[in-house]
Design a protein around this motif. Structure first.
Motif, PDB file in Angstrom:
ATOM      1  N   LEU A  33      -6.235  24.608  13.376  1.00 20.58           N
ATOM      2  CA  LEU A  33      -5.897  23.806  12.346  1.00 20.58           C
ATOM      3  C   LEU A  33      -6.386  24.406  10.994  1.00 20.58           C
ATOM      4  CD1 LEU A  33      -7.106  20.448  13.952  1.00 20.58           C
ATOM      5  CD2 LEU A  33      -4.715  21.112  13.520  1.00 20.58           C
ATOM      6  N   PHE A  34      -5.500  24.443  10.045  1.00 25.96           N
ATOM      7  CA  PHE A  34      -5.898  24.905   8.715  1.00 25.96           C
ATOM      8  C   PHE A  34      -5.872  23.660   7.841  1.00 25.96           C
ATOM      9  CE2 PHE A  34      -4.729  27.025   4.749  1.00 25.96           C
ATOM     10  CZ  PHE A  34      -5.927  27.818   4.620  1.00 25.96           C
ATOM     11  N   VAL A  35      -6.895  23.321   7.402  1.00 28.44           N
ATOM     12  CA  VAL A  35      -7.070  22.082   6.491  1.00 28.44           C
ATOM     13  C   VAL A  35      -7.423  22.427   5.163  1.00 28.44           C
ATOM     14  CG1 VAL A  35      -8.542  20.040   6.427  1.00 28.44           C
ATOM     15  CG2 VAL A  35      -8.106  20.853   8.355  1.00 28.44           C
ATOM     16  N   VAL A  36      -6.488  21.652   4.198  1.00 30.28           N
ATOM     17  CA  VAL A  36      -6.666  22.098   3.056  1.00 30.28           C
ATOM     18  C   VAL A  36      -6.549  20.696   2.115  1.00 30.28           C
ATOM     19  CG1 VAL A  36      -5.374  23.057   0.581  1.00 30.28           C
ATOM     20  CG2 VAL A  36      -5.090  24.041   2.792  1.00 30.28           C
ATOM     21  N   ARG A  37      -7.668  20.583   1.294  1.00 30.37           N
ATOM     22  CA  ARG A  37      -7.903  19.541   0.475  1.00 30.37           C
ATOM     23  C   ARG A  37      -8.174  20.199  -1.023  1.00 30.37           C
ATOM     24  NH1 ARG A  37      -8.740  14.166   0.119  1.00 30.37           N
ATOM     25  NH2 ARG A  37      -9.063  13.952   2.258  1.00 30.37           N
ATOM     26  N   GLY A  38      -7.582  19.986  -1.926  1.00 30.84           N
ATOM     27  CA  GLY A  38      -7.640  20.649  -3.249  1.00 30.84           C
ATOM     28  C   GLY A  38      -8.041  22.194  -3.407  1.00 30.84           C
ATOM     29  N   LYS A  39      -9.099  22.565  -3.690  1.00 29.07           N
ATOM     30  CA  LYS A  39      -9.443  24.048  -3.596  1.00 29.07           C
ATOM     31  C   LYS A  39     -10.168  24.515  -2.340  1.00 29.07           C
ATOM     32  CE  LYS A  39      -9.285  24.721  -8.505  1.00 29.07           C
ATOM     33  NZ  LYS A  39     -10.271  25.160  -9.605  1.00 29.07           N
ATOM     34  N   SER A  40     -10.363  23.270  -1.530  1.00 34.27           N
ATOM     35  CA  SER A  40     -11.024  23.576  -0.205  1.00 34.27           C
ATOM     36  C   SER A  40      -9.931  24.091   0.809  1.00 34.27           C
ATOM     37  CB  SER A  40     -11.736  22.513   0.140  1.00 34.27           C
ATOM     38  OG  SER A  40     -12.124  22.834   1.707  1.00 34.27           O
ATOM     39  N   ALA A  41      -9.972  25.163   1.498  1.00 38.02           N
ATOM     40  CA  ALA A  41      -9.045  25.466   2.558  1.00 38.02           C
ATOM     41  C   ALA A  41      -9.992  26.164   3.634  1.00 38.02           C
ATOM     42  CB  ALA A  41      -8.155  26.544   2.223  1.00 38.02           C
ATOM     43  N   ARG A  42      -9.715  25.604   4.843  1.00 39.07           N
ATOM     44  CA  ARG A  42     -10.670  26.071   5.977  1.00 39.07           C
ATOM     45  C   ARG A  42     -10.021  26.324   7.402  1.00 39.07           C
ATOM     46  NH1 ARG A  42     -16.681  24.162   7.560  1.00 39.07           N
ATOM     47  NH2 ARG A  42     -17.041  26.103   9.298  1.00 39.07           N
ATOM     48  N   LEU A  43     -10.159  27.265   8.229  1.00 40.13           N
ATOM     49  CA  LEU A  43      -9.574  27.136   9.458  1.00 40.13           C
ATOM     50  C   LEU A  43     -10.629  26.367  10.523  1.00 40.13           C
ATOM     51  CD1 LEU A  43      -7.454  28.305  11.448  1.00 40.13           C
ATOM     52  CD2 LEU A  43      -8.716  30.395  11.680  1.00 40.13           C
ATOM     53  N   HIS A  44     -10.043  25.505  11.281  1.00 47.80           N
ATOM     54  CA  HIS A  44     -10.997  24.812  12.463  1.00 47.80           C
ATOM     55  C   HIS A  44     -10.308  24.915  13.710  1.00 47.80           C
ATOM     56  CE1 HIS A  44     -13.439  22.815   9.301  1.00 47.80           C
ATOM     57  NE2 HIS A  44     -12.060  22.691   8.624  1.00 47.80           N
ATOM     58  N   THR A  45     -11.224  24.787  14.563  1.00 44.41           N
ATOM     59  CA  THR A  45     -10.908  25.035  16.008  1.00 44.41           C
ATOM     60  C   THR A  45     -11.283  23.738  16.751  1.00 44.41           C
ATOM     61  OG1 THR A  45     -11.068  27.225  16.269  1.00 44.41           O
ATOM     62  CG2 THR A  45     -10.900  26.204  18.180  1.00 44.41           C
ATOM     63  N   VAL A  46     -10.290  22.877  17.517  1.00 43.80           N
ATOM     64  CA  VAL A  46     -10.677  21.685  18.163  1.00 43.80           C
ATOM     65  C   VAL A  46     -10.494  21.874  19.630  1.00 43.80           C
ATOM     66  CG1 VAL A  46     -10.828  20.121  16.386  1.00 43.80           C
ATOM     67  CG2 VAL A  46      -8.934  20.437  17.342  1.00 43.80           C
ATOM     68  N   TYR A  47     -10.897  21.154  20.396  1.00 40.01           N
ATOM     69  CA  TYR A  47     -10.600  21.309  21.934  1.00 40.01           C
ATOM     70  C   TYR A  47     -10.352  19.733  22.364  1.00 40.01           C
ATOM     71  CZ  TYR A  47     -12.818  25.789  21.855  1.00 40.01           C
ATOM     72  OH  TYR A  47     -13.153  27.221  21.402  1.00 40.01           O
ATOM     73  N   LEU A  48      -9.607  19.970  23.631  1.00 42.05           N
ATOM     74  CA  LEU A  48      -9.483  18.378  24.524  1.00 42.05           C
ATOM     75  C   LEU A  48      -9.890  19.016  25.898  1.00 42.05           C
ATOM     76  CD1 LEU A  48      -7.958  15.672  24.708  1.00 42.05           C
ATOM     77  CD2 LEU A  48      -6.147  16.813  25.414  1.00 42.05           C
ATOM     78  N   PRO A  49     -10.809  18.303  26.328  1.00 40.59           N
ATOM     79  CA  PRO A  49     -11.691  17.304  25.798  1.00 40.59           C
ATOM     80  C   PRO A  49     -12.563  17.903  24.865  1.00 40.59           C
ATOM     81  CG  PRO A  49     -12.404  17.830  28.008  1.00 40.59           C
ATOM     82  CD  PRO A  49     -11.419  18.578  27.848  1.00 40.59           C
ATOM     83  N   GLY A  50     -13.129  17.123  23.918  1.00 36.52           N
ATOM     84  CA  GLY A  50     -14.273  17.982  22.752  1.00 36.52           C
ATOM     85  C   GLY A  50     -14.753  16.965  21.932  1.00 36.52           C
ATOM     86  N   ILE A  51     -15.610  17.363  20.921  1.00 36.78           N
ATOM     87  CA  ILE A  51     -16.281  16.438  19.999  1.00 36.78           C
ATOM     88  C   ILE A  51     -15.559  16.705  18.812  1.00 36.78           C
ATOM     89  CG2 ILE A  51     -18.360  16.487  21.222  1.00 36.78           C
ATOM     90  CD1 ILE A  51     -19.088  18.603  19.101  1.00 36.78           C
ATOM     91  N   PRO A  52     -15.467  15.811  17.777  1.00 34.15           N
ATOM     92  CA  PRO A  52     -14.933  15.756  16.410  1.00 34.15           C
ATOM     93  C   PRO A  52     -15.725  16.854  15.615  1.00 34.15           C
ATOM     94  CG  PRO A  52     -15.692  13.465  16.846  1.00 34.15           C
ATOM     95  CD  PRO A  52     -16.128  14.220  17.910  1.00 34.15           C
ATOM     96  N   VAL A  53     -14.943  17.322  14.780  1.00 31.17           N
ATOM     97  CA  VAL A  53     -15.290  18.550  13.781  1.00 31.17           C
ATOM     98  C   VAL A  53     -15.235  18.090  12.312  1.00 31.17           C
ATOM     99  CG1 VAL A  53     -15.408  20.925  14.521  1.00 31.17           C
ATOM    100  CG2 VAL A  53     -13.152  19.649  14.273  1.00 31.17           C
ATOM    101  N   SER A  54     -16.222  18.450  11.596  1.00 28.02           N
ATOM    102  CA  SER A  54     -16.126  17.757  10.213  1.00 28.02           C
ATOM    103  C   SER A  54     -15.219  18.785   9.357  1.00 28.02           C
ATOM    104  CB  SER A  54     -17.640  17.889   9.738  1.00 28.02           C
ATOM    105  OG  SER A  54     -17.647  17.462   8.356  1.00 28.02           O
ATOM    106  N   THR A  55     -14.282  17.907   8.754  1.00 28.26           N
ATOM    107  CA  THR A  55     -13.399  18.777   7.773  1.00 28.26           C
ATOM    108  C   THR A  55     -13.109  18.027   6.419  1.00 28.26           C
ATOM    109  OG1 THR A  55     -11.236  17.517   8.339  1.00 28.26           O
ATOM    110  CG2 THR A  55     -11.909  19.302   9.952  1.00 28.26           C
ATOM    111  N   ALA A  56     -12.607  18.978   5.664  1.00 24.73           N
ATOM    112  CA  ALA A  56     -12.230  18.288   4.201  1.00 24.73           C
ATOM    113  C   ALA A  56     -11.413  16.902   4.421  1.00 24.73           C
ATOM    114  CB  ALA A  56     -11.578  19.235   3.423  1.00 24.73           C
ATOM    115  N   ALA A  57     -10.718  16.839   5.546  1.00 24.40           N
ATOM    116  CA  ALA A  57      -9.965  15.446   5.801  1.00 24.40           C
ATOM    117  C   ALA A  57     -10.915  14.479   6.233  1.00 24.40           C
ATOM    118  CB  ALA A  57      -8.940  15.928   6.462  1.00 24.40           C
ATOM    119  N   GLY A  58     -11.943  14.847   6.774  1.00 22.02           N
ATOM    120  CA  GLY A  58     -12.930  13.870   7.459  1.00 22.02           C
ATOM    121  C   GLY A  58     -13.322  14.356   8.858  1.00 22.02           C
TER     122      GLY A  58
END
Length: 111
Positions: A62-87
């Motif tokens: 996933l690519f998450v963008v909020r304002g000037k913050s932009a970051r690539l994240h990887t999530v899994y199913l099943p898995g644990i939540p990851v902290s992103t600029a969206a929450g």
């Protein structure tokens, strides 16, 4: 009296507010001012009605963008939540490939 105290304590607890988003590869959704784009995913889960040694998983980029913050994240199913600029973002469900239909993944974003 005890029941009233317990009810008051339960009602005073903060309620988790979460948004649910279902995306296909390449799709983008906006959640509370943040843009979430599902870039790609792999599904190595065992096919239905098959006997497998390992259950497999779903891996999503996933690519998450909020304002000037932009970051690539990887999530899994099943898995644990990851902290992103969206929450706190977690992958909750994934459809299985059926015929020519595109697979969809469901994410939950909590503040």
């Amino acid at each position: 009296m005890l029941k009233l105290l317990l009810l008051t304590a339960v009602l005073a607890l903060p309620v988790a507010s979460g948004a649910s988003v279902t995306l296909g590869a390449g799709q983008t959704a906006t959640v509370d001012g943040a843009r979430i784009t599902l870039l790609r995913f792999t599904d190595s889960r065992c096919p239905e009605k098959a006997i497998c040694v390992m259950a497999g998983n779903v891996k999503a980029s996933l690519f998450v963008v909020r304002g000037k913050s932009a970051r690539l994240h990887t999530v899994y199913l099943p898995g644990i939540p990851v902290s992103t600029a969206a929450g706190e973002l977690s992958l909750k469900a994934a459809t299985r490939r059926e015929g020519s239909g595109a697979q969809k993944l469901t994410f939950v974003v909590e503040k």
